[in-house]
Design an enzyme around this catalytic site. Structure first.
Site, PDB file in Angstrom:
ATOM      1  N   ASP A   9       0.869  -1.171   0.000  1.00 39.26           N
ATOM      2  CA  ASP A   9       0.000   0.000   0.000  1.00 39.26           C
ATOM      3  C   ASP A   9       0.913   1.230   0.000  1.00 39.26           C
ATOM      4  OD1 ASP A   9      -2.272   1.736   0.564  1.00 39.26           O
ATOM      5  OD2 ASP A   9      -1.537   1.790   2.641  1.00 39.26           O
ATOM      6  N   ASP A  11      -0.352   5.093   0.832  1.00 39.26           N
ATOM      7  CA  ASP A  11      -0.691   6.110   1.841  1.00 39.26           C
ATOM      8  C   ASP A  11      -0.728   5.505   3.238  1.00 39.26           C
ATOM      9  OD1 ASP A  11      -1.114   8.396   0.079  1.00 39.26           O
ATOM     10  OD2 ASP A  11      -2.727   7.171  -0.732  1.00 39.26           O
ATOM     11  N   GLY A  52     -10.343   6.938  -1.331  1.00 40.21           N
ATOM     12  CA  GLY A  52     -10.527   7.616  -2.616  1.00 40.21           C
ATOM     13  C   GLY A  52     -10.956   9.059  -2.394  1.00 40.21           C
ATOM     14  N   GLY A  53     -10.248   9.985  -2.989  1.00 35.95           N
ATOM     15  CA  GLY A  53     -10.510  11.399  -2.766  1.00 35.95           C
ATOM     16  C   GLY A  53     -11.882  11.868  -3.244  1.00 35.95           C
ATOM     17  N   HIS A  82     -11.011  17.414  -7.542  1.00 36.56           N
ATOM     18  CA  HIS A  82     -10.040  16.355  -7.301  1.00 36.56           C
ATOM     19  C   HIS A  82      -8.795  16.537  -8.170  1.00 36.56           C
ATOM     20  CE1 HIS A  82      -8.454  12.146  -7.197  1.00 36.56           C
ATOM     21  NE2 HIS A  82      -8.583  12.426  -5.926  1.00 36.56           N
ATOM     22  N   THR A 123      -5.213   2.927  -3.371  1.00 33.97           N
ATOM     23  CA  THR A 123      -6.427   3.630  -3.767  1.00 33.97           C
ATOM     24  C   THR A 123      -6.116   4.976  -4.412  1.00 33.97           C
ATOM     25  OG1 THR A 123      -7.597   2.585  -1.957  1.00 33.97           O
ATOM     26  CG2 THR A 123      -8.499   4.635  -2.737  1.00 33.97           C
TER      27      THR A 123
HETATM   28  C1  XBP Z   1      -5.569   5.947   0.425  1.00 35.17           C
HETATM   29  C2  XBP Z   1      -6.681   6.848   0.220  1.00 35.17           C
HETATM   30  C3  XBP Z   1      -6.571   7.838  -0.801  1.00 35.17           C
HETATM   31  C4  XBP Z   1      -5.912   9.143  -0.475  1.00 35.17           C
HETATM   32  C5  XBP Z   1      -6.344  10.161  -1.481  1.00 35.17           C
HETATM   33  O1  XBP Z   1      -6.044   4.722   0.974  1.00 35.17           O
HETATM   34  O2  XBP Z   1      -7.702   6.738   0.823  1.00 35.17           O
HETATM   35  O3  XBP Z   1      -7.868   8.127  -1.121  1.00 35.17           O
HETATM   36  O4  XBP Z   1      -6.296   9.602   0.815  1.00 35.17           O
HETATM   37  O5  XBP Z   1      -6.040   9.778  -2.750  1.00 35.17           O
HETATM   38  P1  XBP Z   1      -5.132   3.427   0.953  1.00 35.17           P
HETATM   39  P2  XBP Z   1      -6.837  10.382  -4.019  1.00 35.17           P
HETATM   40  O6  XBP Z   1      -3.858   3.789   1.659  1.00 35.17           O
HETATM   41  O7  XBP Z   1      -5.899   2.414   1.755  1.00 35.17           O
HETATM   42  O8  XBP Z   1      -4.940   3.006  -0.474  1.00 35.17           O
HETATM   43  O9  XBP Z   1      -7.303  11.750  -3.636  1.00 35.17           O
HETATM   44  O10 XBP Z   1      -5.829  10.395  -5.139  1.00 35.17           O
HETATM   45  O11 XBP Z   1      -8.009   9.477  -4.319  1.00 35.17           O
HETATM   46 MG    MG Z   2      -3.037   3.053   3.480  1.00 35.94          MG
END
Ligand code: XBP
Ligand code: MG
Length: 255
Positions: A9, A11, A52-53, A82, A123
């Site tokens: 992953d 983030d 997802g943003g 976005h 994501t």
């Molecule tokens: C990551 C997310 C992402 C980011 C934003 O989740 O939730 O939505 O916060 O990204 P994970 P975008 O670590 O579980 O994949 O704004 O590009 O969608």
């Molecule tokens: Mg994560």
């Protein structure tokens, strides 16, 4: 069976991107659009329930802004916001603001040297992954990863298993030959759903999440001289940072 691949992953796992990265970029985009939307650190923790943003913005309006009058073009407006947020976010990363978490670079280098296949299942938007890898690792670091599964390439984001299923299919590899790395409850639901044994490193937003089924739960990967704290009851044979030998041990003991 042998350990052939590590799937990460992004983030919260490779880097602490949410509080000082994504959140700041969302607020900059809202402000630039003249909106009175503002996500403080506490509210953002609640919004992280939705990955997802674009999905997160819609959730915010539906759950926290009953006063907001949606117009007919609300969906398109979210897409534009976005895109703006992604520009702010990648600019932040280009300024070198967000480093990798402890132990991540060392583990990636060790895995590469050992010939393990590396991949990403996230994501977030592909441009965000590229920006993190080139700024926090090296200009060519995207090439370290055989597959980068990201964003809207699948219809259902985490906690659905789709993004891991997608990456496994692209790599033509069985989940039993891989380990996944996650930081959140939505993340582990997704990886376990795809049949992957999963290593968890928590962060401030996810430390109280439910990680039932994890191979191990740590506060960080750790480094020599910077030991991890273990939050699960796992035997680690005296290890105090996550390296390939500990990964092999976890892999052998996976259920
Ligand atoms: C990551 C997310 C992402 C980011 C934003 O989740 O939730 O939505 O916060 O990204 P994970 P975008 O670590 O579980 O994949 O704004 O590009 O969608
Ligand atoms: Mg994560």
């Amino acid at each position: 069976m042998s350990l052939e691949s590590l799937i990460f992953d992004v983030d919260g796992t490779l880097a602490d991107t949410e509080k000082d990265g994504h959140r700041v970029a969302f607020n900059a985009a809202f402000s630039a659009a003249g909106l009175d939307w503002h996500w403080d650190e506490v509210l953002y923790g609640k919004l992280l329930m939705v990955t997802g943003g674009k999905e997160r913005m819609k959730y915010y309006i539906d759950e926290f802004r009953p006063d907001y009058q949606k117009t007919a073009d609300f969906g398109e407006m979210v897409v534009q916001l976005h895109a703006s947020k992604t520009r702010y976010y990648t600019d932040l990363l280009d300024q070198g603001r967000i480093p990798l978490r402890p132990g991540v670079l060392r583990l990636l280098q060790e895995a590469r040297a050992a010939g393990l296949r590396l991949a990403i299942a996230t994501t977030t938007t592909p441009a965000n992954v590229s920006a993190l890898l080139r700024n926090a690792i090296a200009p060519e670091a995207e090439s370290w990863f055989e597959v980068i599964g990201a964003g809207d390439v699948v219809a259902a984001k985490k906690p659905a298993a789709d993004i891991y299923d997608y990456v496994l299919k692209q790599m033509a590899i069985q989940p039993a030959n891989c380990l996944a790395f996650e930081d959140s409850e939505n993340g582990i639901k997704s990886s376990l759903g795809a049949g992957l044994a999963t290593v968890i490193t928590v962060n401030g937003y996810t430390k109280d999440h439910d990680f039932d089924g994890a191979a191990i739960v740590l506060d960080q990967m750790g480094e020599p001289g910077q030991p991890f704290s273990m939050l699960s009851k796992t035997t680690v044979n005296g290890a105090n940072y996550l390296d390939l030998s500990l990964l092999q041990h976890l892999y052998q003991g996976r259920s």
